[in-house]
Design a protein around this motif. Structure first.
Motif, PDB file in Angstrom:
ATOM      1  N   UNK A 191       0.380  -8.490 -11.654  1.00  0.00           N
ATOM      2  CA  UNK A 191       0.592  -8.440 -13.101  1.00  0.00           C
ATOM      3  C   UNK A 191      -0.689  -8.042 -13.828  1.00  0.00           C
ATOM      4  N   UNK A 192      -1.836  -8.550 -13.338  1.00  0.00           N
ATOM      5  CA  UNK A 192      -3.107  -8.191 -13.961  1.00  0.00           C
ATOM      6  C   UNK A 192      -3.390  -6.690 -13.787  1.00  0.00           C
ATOM      7  N   UNK A 193      -3.133  -6.176 -12.585  1.00  0.00           N
ATOM      8  CA  UNK A 193      -3.402  -4.760 -12.341  1.00  0.00           C
ATOM      9  C   UNK A 193      -2.407  -3.866 -13.059  1.00  0.00           C
ATOM     10  N   UNK A 194      -1.185  -4.359 -13.283  1.00  0.00           N
ATOM     11  CA  UNK A 194      -0.205  -3.552 -14.010  1.00  0.00           C
ATOM     12  C   UNK A 194      -0.686  -3.249 -15.420  1.00  0.00           C
ATOM     13  N   UNK A 195      -1.430  -4.182 -16.017  1.00  0.00           N
ATOM     14  CA  UNK A 195      -1.941  -3.972 -17.367  1.00  0.00           C
ATOM     15  C   UNK A 195      -2.954  -2.833 -17.412  1.00  0.00           C
ATOM     16  N   UNK A 196      -3.791  -2.741 -16.378  1.00  0.00           N
ATOM     17  CA  UNK A 196      -4.802  -1.690 -16.373  1.00  0.00           C
ATOM     18  C   UNK A 196      -4.245  -0.357 -15.875  1.00  0.00           C
ATOM     19  N   UNK A 197      -3.192  -0.409 -15.054  1.00  0.00           N
ATOM     20  CA  UNK A 197      -2.604   0.827 -14.541  1.00  0.00           C
ATOM     21  C   UNK A 197      -1.581   1.420 -15.502  1.00  0.00           C
ATOM     22  N   UNK A 198      -1.096   0.592 -16.443  1.00  0.00           N
ATOM     23  CA  UNK A 198      -0.105   1.030 -17.431  1.00  0.00           C
ATOM     24  C   UNK A 198       1.165   1.554 -16.752  1.00  0.00           C
ATOM     25  N   UNK A 199       1.604   0.847 -15.737  1.00  0.00           N
ATOM     26  CA  UNK A 199       2.848   1.181 -15.057  1.00  0.00           C
ATOM     27  C   UNK A 199       3.362  -0.071 -14.356  1.00  0.00           C
ATOM     28  N   UNK A 200       4.653  -0.164 -14.059  1.00  0.00           N
ATOM     29  CA  UNK A 200       5.173  -1.331 -13.338  1.00  0.00           C
ATOM     30  C   UNK A 200       4.575  -1.401 -11.930  1.00  0.00           C
ATOM     31  N   UNK A 201       4.218  -2.614 -11.539  1.00  0.00           N
ATOM     32  CA  UNK A 201       3.644  -2.840 -10.209  1.00  0.00           C
ATOM     33  C   UNK A 201       4.480  -3.902  -9.496  1.00  0.00           C
ATOM     34  N   UNK A 202       4.853  -3.635  -8.254  1.00  0.00           N
ATOM     35  CA  UNK A 202       5.647  -4.584  -7.486  1.00  0.00           C
ATOM     36  C   UNK A 202       4.875  -5.896  -7.310  1.00  0.00           C
ATOM     37  N   UNK A 203       5.597  -7.014  -7.335  1.00  0.00           N
ATOM     38  CA  UNK A 203       4.956  -8.304  -7.148  1.00  0.00           C
ATOM     39  C   UNK A 203       4.344  -8.441  -5.760  1.00  0.00           C
ATOM     40  N   UNK A 204       3.224  -9.151  -5.692  1.00  0.00           N
ATOM     41  CA  UNK A 204       2.515  -9.291  -4.423  1.00  0.00           C
ATOM     42  C   UNK A 204       1.728  -8.034  -4.091  1.00  0.00           C
ATOM     43  N   UNK A 205       1.356  -7.914  -2.829  1.00  0.00           N
ATOM     44  CA  UNK A 205       0.624  -6.731  -2.389  1.00  0.00           C
ATOM     45  C   UNK A 205       0.788  -6.561  -0.887  1.00  0.00           C
ATOM     46  N   UNK A 206       0.412  -5.393  -0.406  1.00  0.00           N
ATOM     47  CA  UNK A 206       0.504  -5.090   1.023  1.00  0.00           C
ATOM     48  C   UNK A 206      -0.884  -5.191   1.642  1.00  0.00           C
ATOM     49  N   UNK A 207      -0.969  -5.938   2.724  1.00  0.00           N
ATOM     50  CA  UNK A 207      -2.210  -6.039   3.488  1.00  0.00           C
ATOM     51  C   UNK A 207      -2.116  -5.042   4.632  1.00  0.00           C
ATOM     52  N   UNK A 208      -2.858  -3.959   4.521  1.00  0.00           N
ATOM     53  CA  UNK A 208      -2.724  -2.830   5.444  1.00  0.00           C
ATOM     54  C   UNK A 208      -3.022  -3.252   6.884  1.00  0.00           C
ATOM     55  N   UNK A 209      -2.137  -2.854   7.797  1.00  0.00           N
ATOM     56  CA  UNK A 209      -2.337  -3.179   9.211  1.00  0.00           C
ATOM     57  C   UNK A 209      -2.433  -1.940  10.089  1.00  0.00           C
ATOM     58  N   UNK A 210      -1.923  -0.813   9.615  1.00  0.00           N
ATOM     59  CA  UNK A 210      -1.914   0.405  10.428  1.00  0.00           C
ATOM     60  C   UNK A 210      -2.623   1.533   9.691  1.00  0.00           C
ATOM     61  N   UNK A 211      -3.962   1.438   9.594  1.00  0.00           N
ATOM     62  CA  UNK A 211      -4.684   2.528   8.928  1.00  0.00           C
ATOM     63  C   UNK A 211      -4.732   3.762   9.822  1.00  0.00           C
ATOM     64  N   UNK A 212      -5.132   4.880   9.225  1.00  0.00           N
ATOM     65  CA  UNK A 212      -5.271   6.137   9.977  1.00  0.00           C
ATOM     66  C   UNK A 212      -6.356   5.958  11.027  1.00  0.00           C
ATOM     67  N   UNK A 213      -6.005   6.037  12.323  1.00  0.00           N
ATOM     68  CA  UNK A 213      -7.017   5.792  13.368  1.00  0.00           C
ATOM     69  C   UNK A 213      -8.171   6.782  13.340  1.00  0.00           C
TER      70      UNK A 213
END
Length: 267
Positions: free
Chosen positions: A174-196
């Protein structure tokens, strides 16, 4: 024989023991419940991590609390917004070194965004400047990671205001949605499969879901302490009775000569 139990000292000692027994039993059950909670949490995390990944839009929406689905493996497709990227201060890696988490918005095809924690980078020393952050992949990408809940007051992380630009203390959609000026999905993704092949941030380690902690051992200790209280009380009572009996026996022979001399004295 046991009249000494009515003395002030023994009455206080007995009352203290009677209070300690239920307190220790309760502390034992408290630790036991913590053990059960840890085991249930481990099972929940294991099931979530073992489940097949699903699109993040099936589990989250703007403003939604995703606490019931944390650790689920999710996927998302879109393009990274490098301008909206921020770093999360005072985060540590697996070795305890202080640095930042890199939080990058992933813009979805429907105009919404989802926050992606791309991993950890070391601190540069100057906390007033935005650190050098490895660039995310360009173009449309598909990421896979663990779904995490927004960090709020209950997370125990202090939300400091007045930080340098593009630096935050909490990961909060919700905090980041204010600065991005767009809807943001609740929570976040913790990346597990980055580009090797890319030299990106250090991925966040998977949660520990094997260790059950020392809570069961602590519970047994408290119950043993509770059982020892009456045993110790009985031992002390018997010792006191034996010491008093020995004192009485030693005093009796000393009194007999006085009695004999009194009987032999002529009137």
């Amino acid at each position: 024989m046991y009249r000494f139990l009515l003395s002030r000292q023994w009455v206080i000692l007995t009352l203290v023991g009677l209070v300690l027994i239920p307190v220790m039993i309760k502390l034992g059950f408290w630790q036991f419940h913590r053990h059960e909670h840890r085991v249930a949490r481990n099972d929940f995390v294991a099931r979530s991590l073992a489940a097949d990944p699903v699109p993040v839009t099936e589990l989250s929406a703007p403003g939604k609390d995703v606490s019931d689905d944390v650790w689920r493996r999710v996927t998302a497709s879109g393009t990274f917004d490098t301008k909206g990227e921020v770093v999360v201060r005072l985060r540590t890696d697996t070795d305890g070194k202080s640095g930042y988490m890199v939080l990058s918005p992933l813009l979805l095809a429907d105009g919404r965004a989802v926050l992606v924690n791309r991993g950890w980078i070391p601190s540069t020393g100057d906390l007033t400047k935005f650190p050098e952050v490895p660039a995310p992949p360009s173009g449309k990408v598909t990421v896979t990671g663990r779904l995490r809940a927004d960090e709020t007051d209950s997370s125990g992380i202090k939300d400091t205001r007045g930080l340098p630009p593009r630096q935050v203390m909490r990961i909060n959609s919700e905090r980041q949605a204010q600065s991005l000026h767009r809807p943001v999905l609740g929570g976040y993704i913790e990346l597990t499969d980055p580009d090797p092949g890319a030299k990106g941030p250090e991925p966040v380690a998977a949660p520990d879901h094997d260790s059950i902690g020392p809570h069961m051992a602590y519970a047994v200790q408290w119950w043993l302490f509770a059982a020892f209280v009456p045993v110790g009380w009985i031992i002390l009572v018997r010792r006191e009775r034996r010491d008093r009996a020995a004192g009485t026996a030693s005093a009796a022979p000393a009194a007999q000569p006085d009695v004999a001399r009194t009987a032999a004295t002529p009137e």
